[in-house]
Design a protein around this motif. Sequence first.
Motif, PDB file in Angstrom:
ATOM      1  N   UNK A 131      30.147  44.427  53.714  1.00  0.00           N
ATOM      2  CA  UNK A 131      29.679  43.363  52.832  1.00  0.00           C
ATOM      3  C   UNK A 131      28.171  43.461  52.603  1.00  0.00           C
ATOM      4  N   UNK A 132      27.437  43.839  53.632  1.00  0.00           N
ATOM      5  CA  UNK A 132      25.990  44.036  53.473  1.00  0.00           C
ATOM      6  C   UNK A 132      25.711  45.196  52.519  1.00  0.00           C
TER       7      UNK A 132
ATOM      8  N   UNK B 142      44.319  43.258  40.423  1.00  0.00           N
ATOM      9  CA  UNK B 142      44.064  41.931  39.873  1.00  0.00           C
ATOM     10  C   UNK B 142      42.569  41.632  39.875  1.00  0.00           C
ATOM     11  N   UNK B 143      41.875  42.064  40.903  1.00  0.00           N
ATOM     12  CA  UNK B 143      40.422  41.876  40.957  1.00  0.00           C
ATOM     13  C   UNK B 143      39.746  42.653  39.835  1.00  0.00           C
TER      14      UNK B 143
ATOM     15  N   UNK C  16      34.633  40.920  44.503  1.00  0.00           N
ATOM     16  CA  UNK C  16      34.548  42.198  45.220  1.00  0.00           C
ATOM     17  C   UNK C  16      34.646  41.976  46.729  1.00  0.00           C
ATOM     18  N   UNK C  17      34.047  40.896  47.211  1.00  0.00           N
ATOM     19  CA  UNK C  17      34.153  40.573  48.633  1.00  0.00           C
ATOM     20  C   UNK C  17      35.604  40.299  49.023  1.00  0.00           C
ATOM     21  N   UNK C  18      36.347  39.629  48.123  1.00  0.00           N
ATOM     22  CA  UNK C  18      37.771  39.393  48.380  1.00  0.00           C
ATOM     23  C   UNK C  18      38.518  40.718  48.498  1.00  0.00           C
ATOM     24  N   UNK C  19      38.146  41.667  47.626  1.00  0.00           N
ATOM     25  CA  UNK C  19      38.787  42.979  47.661  1.00  0.00           C
ATOM     26  C   UNK C  19      38.556  43.692  48.976  1.00  0.00           C
ATOM     27  N   UNK C  20      37.334  43.617  49.478  1.00  0.00           N
ATOM     28  CA  UNK C  20      37.008  44.248  50.760  1.00  0.00           C
ATOM     29  C   UNK C  20      37.803  43.591  51.887  1.00  0.00           C
TER      30      UNK C  20
ATOM     31  N   UNK D 277      22.768  49.208  42.051  1.00  0.00           N
ATOM     32  CA  UNK D 277      22.756  50.514  41.379  1.00  0.00           C
ATOM     33  C   UNK D 277      24.046  50.814  40.627  1.00  0.00           C
ATOM     34  N   UNK D 278      25.081  49.994  40.812  1.00  0.00           N
ATOM     35  CA  UNK D 278      26.364  50.239  40.137  1.00  0.00           C
ATOM     36  C   UNK D 278      26.887  48.925  39.574  1.00  0.00           C
ATOM     37  N   UNK D 279      27.504  48.985  38.388  1.00  0.00           N
ATOM     38  CA  UNK D 279      28.058  47.744  37.843  1.00  0.00           C
ATOM     39  C   UNK D 279      29.322  47.351  38.604  1.00  0.00           C
ATOM     40  N   UNK D 280      29.655  46.089  38.539  1.00  0.00           N
ATOM     41  CA  UNK D 280      30.705  45.556  39.399  1.00  0.00           C
ATOM     42  C   UNK D 280      32.099  46.015  38.983  1.00  0.00           C
TER      43      UNK D 280
END
Length: 284
Positions: A103-104, A139-140, A156-160, A112-115
């Motif tokens: 997460x960090x 779905x994300x 993205x945090x949900x995906x992780x 540096x990268x789009x979401x």
Amino acid sequence: MVADPSSKINELKIHLEALFNFASQVPYSQQHLLPAIQAGKSLIGIKPDDPPKNLLKWLEGYVKEFSLGKEENVKEIKQKSPEVIEITKLGELVNANQKTEALKYLQFLKQVANQEYIAEYLMELATSKSPFQLMFCWYIFKTIRHTENENQFLLLELGISCLMDENKNKNANQFELICYQNQILNTAMIRSETIIPKLNEMVEIVKTEISENGYTFILQELVPLIYERKEMGVWTFLSGLNMEELNPELILRLDAVRSAVRYSSNKNDWFMGKIINSRIKTVC
């Protein structure tokens, strides 16, 4: 005075965006509401000028079952960024089950990268895990691709969190994965060359594991409607259901069917051949 159809559609869009914003802030669980909301959005999209009223009401009640909570979301980091930021480092941390570090690092990566690209990478990681995790990341990806707000990072945090879920149901979403295969194959993605081969491999494995009586995955009454009306058959079936008959599993299943019908390559593909044509022949 008759309301402008475009005005109604715009109001619906704003309403759905609010549901997605809420979902992004709900802590991860295997029963997270995001998949059902995304599936509901796609089902509404079959006929956006006349969405199933029962589905809209059901979504309103469904989101009330969830509440915002505090998870392990990492706040903005003030520490210095690494000299080299590589997306594969995120994968290493995820696969090593180092959630806090992942997460960090996600905070650095978003600089540096789009979401949307990061969401693609989460899908790629999921192709080495389970159909459940791949579908959740799909779905994300879909949600991020069609929204522009600060909650994209929370998605993205949900995906992780999902990718690190060791208690996932290994047999969940197998049917849905097969149904969505062609849609994913037809979706433009920067990382498609690495995602597609792994996706196809997972689908082939699932096909050997799934029940031979594949048509039992959808209700018998739905089959002739799909055969005759394609996507509108799904809309007709859904619109005729009572509120009490709706549930997250059914919404996901119906949207998977919608996807399979829309992106069916020919009448001999798995969905049309195994579920629709074979069932029609049996009925006849």
